[in-house]
Each structure stands twice: as C-alpha cells, then as structure tokens.
Design a protein around this motif. Structure first.
Motif, PDB file in Angstrom:
ATOM      1  N   HIS A 150      69.701 -25.248  14.467  1.00  0.00           N
ATOM      2  CA  HIS A 150      69.047 -26.093  15.461  1.00  0.00           C
ATOM      3  C   HIS A 150      67.553 -26.158  15.186  1.00  0.00           C
ATOM      4  O   HIS A 150      66.886 -25.142  15.014  1.00  0.00           O
ATOM      5  CB  HIS A 150      69.335 -25.638  16.896  1.00  0.00           C
ATOM      6  N   GLY A 151      67.039 -27.396  15.130  1.00  0.00           N
ATOM      7  CA  GLY A 151      65.639 -27.631  14.805  1.00  0.00           C
ATOM      8  C   GLY A 151      64.819 -27.979  16.034  1.00  0.00           C
ATOM      9  O   GLY A 151      65.326 -28.569  16.999  1.00  0.00           O
ATOM     10  N   TYR A 152      63.536 -27.636  15.984  1.00  0.00           N
ATOM     11  CA  TYR A 152      62.614 -27.872  17.093  1.00  0.00           C
ATOM     12  C   TYR A 152      61.260 -28.302  16.537  1.00  0.00           C
ATOM     13  O   TYR A 152      60.956 -28.114  15.355  1.00  0.00           O
ATOM     14  CB  TYR A 152      62.424 -26.603  17.939  1.00  0.00           C
ATOM     15  N   GLY A 158      63.946 -31.703  19.007  1.00  0.00           N
ATOM     16  CA  GLY A 158      62.602 -32.247  19.108  1.00  0.00           C
ATOM     17  C   GLY A 158      61.677 -31.332  19.890  1.00  0.00           C
ATOM     18  O   GLY A 158      61.673 -30.113  19.720  1.00  0.00           O
ATOM     19  N   GLU A 159      60.894 -31.937  20.796  1.00  0.00           N
ATOM     20  CA  GLU A 159      59.930 -31.179  21.583  1.00  0.00           C
ATOM     21  C   GLU A 159      60.456 -30.849  22.977  1.00  0.00           C
ATOM     22  O   GLU A 159      59.681 -30.452  23.850  1.00  0.00           O
ATOM     23  CB  GLU A 159      58.629 -31.965  21.708  1.00  0.00           C
ATOM     24  N   SER A 162      64.615 -26.735  25.963  1.00  0.00           N
ATOM     25  CA  SER A 162      65.377 -26.094  24.893  1.00  0.00           C
ATOM     26  C   SER A 162      64.501 -25.346  23.906  1.00  0.00           C
ATOM     27  O   SER A 162      65.014 -24.530  23.128  1.00  0.00           O
ATOM     28  CB  SER A 162      66.192 -27.146  24.129  1.00  0.00           C
ATOM     29  N   ALA A 163      63.202 -25.600  23.904  1.00  0.00           N
ATOM     30  CA  ALA A 163      62.315 -25.020  22.896  1.00  0.00           C
ATOM     31  C   ALA A 163      62.335 -23.494  22.965  1.00  0.00           C
ATOM     32  O   ALA A 163      62.416 -22.916  24.058  1.00  0.00           O
ATOM     33  CB  ALA A 163      60.898 -25.536  23.084  1.00  0.00           C
ATOM     34  N   THR A 204      60.122 -24.992  14.088  1.00  0.00           N
ATOM     35  CA  THR A 204      61.053 -24.052  13.455  1.00  0.00           C
ATOM     36  C   THR A 204      62.456 -24.610  13.407  1.00  0.00           C
ATOM     37  O   THR A 204      62.815 -25.550  14.122  1.00  0.00           O
ATOM     38  CB  THR A 204      61.052 -22.720  14.243  1.00  0.00           C
ATOM     39  N   VAL A 205      63.247 -23.983  12.556  1.00  0.00           N
ATOM     40  CA  VAL A 205      64.694 -24.167  12.539  1.00  0.00           C
ATOM     41  C   VAL A 205      65.318 -22.786  12.691  1.00  0.00           C
ATOM     42  O   VAL A 205      65.010 -21.866  11.924  1.00  0.00           O
ATOM     43  CB  VAL A 205      65.164 -24.831  11.231  1.00  0.00           C
TER      44      VAL A 205
END
Length: 676
Positions: free
Chosen positions: A599-601, A646-647, A651-652, A667-668
């Motif tokens: 999961h990417g952020y 995303g941003e 969830s960040a 990060t991922v």
C-alpha cells in the motif's frame, strides 16, 4: 506642340490612375466578400462542397514593355529607337477547376482572350526635336493550365504553371508630332500597319494567388463562388517578335466567377445520450481480525529536521542525559518516549525521534565509524553549519564520541531538495523539509543493507507492534467504471437501527475502509449501502446493495512482517540500490503461499488526484520488483494486493504536522501475511 505632348502624357497618367482605382476596388470588394463568406460559413451545411467548378474569369492586364524596337516591318522603320512602355488590356476567359474539399492540391485551366497592348514612352526624333510615340496592339488566345495549392486547406490558394499564347492581333500605330525647332523642318505624320516577324506562339509561365469566397451557402446544391485573384507573368519567354529585343511582362488583377454542384450530406446520426454503466460491488471479508502482531523493519531516515529560525535540536526529539546512555537499547525504545510526541503511529515516531540516540549508540559500539553532518538552511551555509554543530555537540557531550570522527558542513540546499526551481505551491511545507541536518557515512555498520553514496539511509530498526486494522480486514467498495463515468461519487452506510455514515466524495473506483471504522464496537450486522454518483453530464446515478459485516477475533494471533520503502518528494521510481534491497532482502523473507499487501501513500503536498496516482505508481513499482525477484527463483505461489491511498489522512501512516512525518508518509508499506 507642347500642348500635344502634355495631352499624350496625360493619357498615360490616366492609365495609371485607372489601375490604382482597380486595386482599391478589388481590396474593398475582397473585404466585403470575406465578410459574406463568414456569414455563409455559419449556416447549415446540407450539401458537400463541389469538387468540380466551371465559370469565367475577367481582369485587367497591366503590361510592361522592355527592350529595343525600331524596325516595325519590312517597309517601315522609325527614326528613333523605342525602349520602354506600359499599357492596359482586357483579359476574359472561361475556366475549369478541380479540387477536393479540405485538400491542398487541385488543378485549373483557363482559355481566353488576352490583350497585351501598350504605349511607349515619349521619344524625340532628330528631325527638329520631334516627339514620337509607338502604340502596339498585341492580343492572344491564351491557354493557361495551372497547379492549384491551398496551403491552409481554406479559401486561400496559390497557383502557377505554363502559359501558351497564340497571336491574334499585331497592329501598331506610329505618331510623330511637329518638332520644336519649326514646322517646316519635320511635318507631323502617322503610320499604321502590322508588326512583322511576330511569333505566332509564345510559351511562358505565370504564378498567382486567389481567394474563394462563397456567395451561396452549403444549404444549396448548386453553389456559387467569386474568387478575386492576382497573377504575375514575368519577362521570361515573352518575346512577341523573333527580331529585335522587345519583351513584355504582365500583372493581371481580376475575379473569377464559378459554380459547382455538391452532393447531399447524409443526415446526422441521431445520438441518444446513454449514461455509462457503473457496477457497484461491496466486499466484506468473512474473518476480520481486530488484532495482529506485526514485526516491522522500520527504515531510519538519516535526517534531523530543525524548526524555522532555530539552530537547536527541536524538543520533539528525545534528548538523553549522560546517565541514561548506559540504559539505552534500540529494542526497548518505548522506555525513551519523547515528551512532545506527534503522529498517529506513536511506536514508529518514537523510533524516529530517537534517531540521534540510535546513531550515538551505534557509533559507540563501532569505534571505527565516522560520520559527516551536513546542515542545509535557507539562511545560508553558516546557519546550516550551526545546525550541524548542535548535533555534533550532542553526540560528543552525551555519547562521548570523539570530535575527530564527526565532520560538519553548511549548505543552502540539501543534495536532494524538496523545493524545486520554478515551484510556486506550498513552498512553506517544502522549505521546512529542506531545513535539516543530513547524516552521511561510508561505514557499513551504520548503513542500510546495500546502501552507499552521499545520502544513504541508516540501518533500520526492528520493532513489534499490534496492528489493529490490517488492510485485509478492510471493506472494499468498488464502483466499476466510475472513473470514466462520474465526476465524483460517494456512498452511505446504514445499519439496522437507522444510523447512517457518509463516505466520500471519491474519484477513484476502488475504496477500502477499515471494518472497525464502519462498525465501531459492534460485532456484526446487516448494512444497507447506497452509492450516489454524478455523471459528467450532470445526471445522478443511484445504486443500492446490502452486505453483512462481521467483527470478531480469530482463535490465535497471527504475526506478519512489514517492510517500508521511502521515496523522495514527487518521485515514483525506486533507486537501483533500493531495488537490490527489495530483491535480495525483502523477497527472501516472503514464505510460500503468502499474501503480500502493498500500500502506497504520499504527504499532503500537491494535488490530491496526482498524489493518488503517485501512491499507486509507487506501490506498483515495488510490487513489480518483488514479483520479478520471486519469478527468477521460480516462485509463483505468492498473491499480491496493491493499493494506493494518496494523501488520504484517514489512512496515512503518520500525521503531516512536521517535516519528518511528511517524509515518512512518502512511503510504500509491504505487509507479508503467512498462509496460516
């Protein structure tokens, strides 16, 4: 005698004045026709534009004569040599044209009457200074085929080609007036006749330009066009006689009137506005754990961020005393929690805010390691060096590191700055991320595996924590086709007691929400989910579905493994050294038949839609590296799930209050879940 001369010259001037009036009339007429063209262009086009046109062209020839003329025929030679002259003649010709609409190339053919008459300049004979004049009446049947080019696929065109002229008339009139030295010396006389040695055929060339102006709209099958034109026919090839050196050139101005028949346009297709189909699917896992222990390899950024206007280490970092150093251990950082802890993930931020203590402890255990502290400040290198000096003094005074093992440097910008040239948005946040001290080292004992260079990350810290809402416990809401159909969409979740929660709006198709966020403390129940979307044409779309959700604890705890990949600002490609770390270290830790959730952020800097795409690109980049590494080992037993958040601050992993939190949100996360 002077009066006769003045009268003759006036005739030439009249010729010039007439030509000038023709020019002005053509310009005014062209302006009127172009205006008419724009009006007709806006009307409905029921028929196509014709490809074939027939009609006629009329114009005026402005003729220029050069060269010597004296021997007019075998019986008469003038007393003086005539050199130059000019004149005006009529041009009239039927025409045929072909050019396909909206193309550049076409062809033209004109065959008509072409008058090339002219009057010589006044010349004085030796007989008592007698004024003499020569008028030639030359006319031709002119055949003019041309290549037609419309460079802009519009009404404007240029054309050119050969000119074949066949002589019709070759008469002349010579006039000699009474000389100024006395009428008795040379009486006035007039001689008329035909020029001898006249070429029956002349082959020359021409080049011109015109503009087609419709005078009827495409609402008529038969369409009429008027085309003002101008043509130049140079001296080349235009020798009227086979003797002497007389030659002529012409400038023709006029207009062509032509018509053609178009074909009927097929009726426009009847378009029925069909709203795009969107399928709405809600998936709720049967087993939604509320607790999972996860062993995380937490990357350690080699940055210490400083507050604007201060060169002191910020108090959000954990500052030890000399007495505490002996009890400091990397695997027991919860005993050294910063006083001012920020961030939704306290465990990880506790690690990061102990970065100086971790560095001092490692340097103490590895006495041959050396570091370089590079301070970067918007105020200049001196301020950056003062920041680096603060870190150096802490390592020396608290951990007893020898000063010779620590060098410092000041810079305006870090080697990898967040603020790029030309940037205009959210500069305050970017500049806060560039005000930092970078810890550089070439000592392997301090560095992350396979890392080297000027700004490698420090060796990660391994921690264990409870993961309350793992990604595989999320409820997924999938509006299939929404990205192309909707400008935005959202959904309501209603339980059996009538409580309603609203989520959105969203632009992406897939949305994942932790089950605990929806159910709270409830163990399960029936839920009604209503999706509402707004199409790009402004029409609402509603979809309703029912789902049963459950929340319970599995009979035994699972232990997962987590790794992280950290990106620089606005970058989606992992560097080559990170690729080796993922291939050789992370891929090797994936057990058989495991599930790998990636999961990417991003941080909150920049456009939200762009950040969503960026986070997914980062996650996919990591997935491809891991999958390629497993494939090379012959493994196809691992299932990947890839998400981009995303941003989204819900969830960040971290908050976005401080630059270190924003850096860690770029990060991922890689969650490795064993099969059992």
């Amino acid at each position: 005698m002077k009066k006769q001369t003045i009268i003759y010259i006036t005739e030439i001037e009249k010729l010039r004045v007439a030509l000038s009036k023709i020019k002005k009339a053509l310009i005014v007429g062209l302006f009127i026709l172009v205006s008419l063209h724009n009006i007709l262009k806006a009307q409905e086009s029921m028929f196509t534009k014709p490809s074939w046109w027939i009609g006629g062209a009329v114009g005026a020839n402005y003729n220029f004569f050069r060269g010597e003329t004296q021997q007019l025929n075998t019986n008469f030679a003038t007393p003086v040599v005539f050199h130059d002259g000019l004149g005006m003649g009529v041009y009239a010709a039927p025409l045929l044209e072909y050019y396909a609409p909206k193309t550049r190339l076409g062809a033209m053919l004109q065959v008509g009457y072409d008058n090339r008459s002219g009057v010589s300049k006044e010349t004085f004979a030796a007989c008592g200074n007698c004024p003499s004049y020569l008028t030639t009446h030359l006319s031709y049947v002119s055949i003019e085929p041309s290549l037609r080019i419309a460079p802009f696929k519009s009404g404007f065109y240029i054309y050119g080609g050969p000119r074949f002229a066949f002589n019709l008339n070759k008469s002349f009139k010579y006039e000699q007036k009474i000389g100024s030295n006395g009428p008795e010396l040379a009486p006035a006389r007039t001689v008329k006749g035909d020029l001898s040695s006249v070429n029956k055929t002349i082959i020359s060339m021409q080049i011109g330009a015109g503009y087609d102006v419709p005078i009827t709209s495409q609402g008529h099958r038969t369409q009429f066009v008027i085309s003002p034109f101008i043509v130049f026919q140079p001296y080349w090839g235009q020798m009227p006689r086979s003797v002497e050196t007389m030659k002529l050139a012409g400038l023709r101005m006029g207009a062509a009137f032509k018509f053609g028949c178009g074909h009927e346009n097929p009726p426009p297709p009847v378009t029925v506005q069909v709203e795009p189909e969107v399928k709405f699917v809600v998936t709720s896992p049967k087993n939604i754990p509320i607790q999972r222990r996860i062993r995380e390899t937490f990357p350690l950024r080699n940055y210490v961020f400083f507050d604007i206007g201060s060169t002191e280490i910020p108090d959000r970092y954990e500052i030890l005393t000399k007495d505490q150093v002996g009890n400091f251990k990397e695997d027991q950082l919860e005993m050294f929690t910063p006083k001012r802890l920020s961030g939704r993930s306290n465990r990880e931020m506790t690690v990061y805010y102990n970065v100086l203590n971790i560095l001092g402890d490692r340097m103490g255990k590895n006495p041959f390691t050396v570091v370089k502290l590079v301070g970067s400040s918007e105020k200049g290198p001196a301020d950056g060096q003062a920041m680096a000096e603060s870190v150096k003094q802490y390592l020396m005074n608290i951990f007893g590191i020898d000063a010779g093992r620590i060098s410092i440097e000041g810079r305006d910008k870090p080697l990898i700055p967040s603020e790029q040239p030309g940037g205009t948005k959210e500069l305050d946040l970017l500049r806060a991320g560039d005000r930092r001290v970078t810890i550089e080292s070439n000592s392997p004992a301090l560095l992350m595996e396979f890392q080297s260079g000027s700004e490698p990350q420090l060796k990660p810290v391994e921690i264990t924590e409870v993961q309350e809402a793992p990604l595989d416990s999320y409820v997924t809401f999938n509006a299939i086709g929404a990205q192309g159909a909707f400008s935005s969409w959202y959904f309501d979740v209603a339980d059996d007691k009538g409580n309603i929660q609203t989520f959105g709006p969203y632009t992406q198709e897939l949305v994942s929400i932790p089950g605990k966020t929806i159910m709270g403390t409830r163990m399960g129940g029936e839920y009604k989910v209503t999706m509402l979307g707004l199409t790009k044409s402004g029409n609402p779309v509603k979809k309703v579905t029912f789902i049963r959700m459950a929340l319970w604890t599995p009979p035994k705890n699972e232990e997962g493994i987590r790794y992280s990949v950290i990106f620089e600002f606005n970058e989606s490609k992992t560097i080559a050294l990170y690729e080796k770390y993922l291939s050789d270290v992370v891929a090797a830790k994936i057990p058989k038949a495991a599930t790998v959730i990636i999961h990417g952020y991003t941080d909150v800097i920049g456009d939200a839609d762009n950040n969503l795409k960026l986070s997914l690109a980062r996650a996919n980049d990591v997935m491809h590296i891991l999958n390629n590494a497993l494939t090379k080992k012959g493994r196809k037993d691992v299932r990947f799930e890839v998400y981009g958040f995303g941003e989204d601050e819900k969830s960040a992993p971290f908050d976005n209050n401080y630059p270190e939190e924003r850096f860690y949100n770029r990060t991922v996360l890689i969650d490795i879940i064993p099969k059992d």
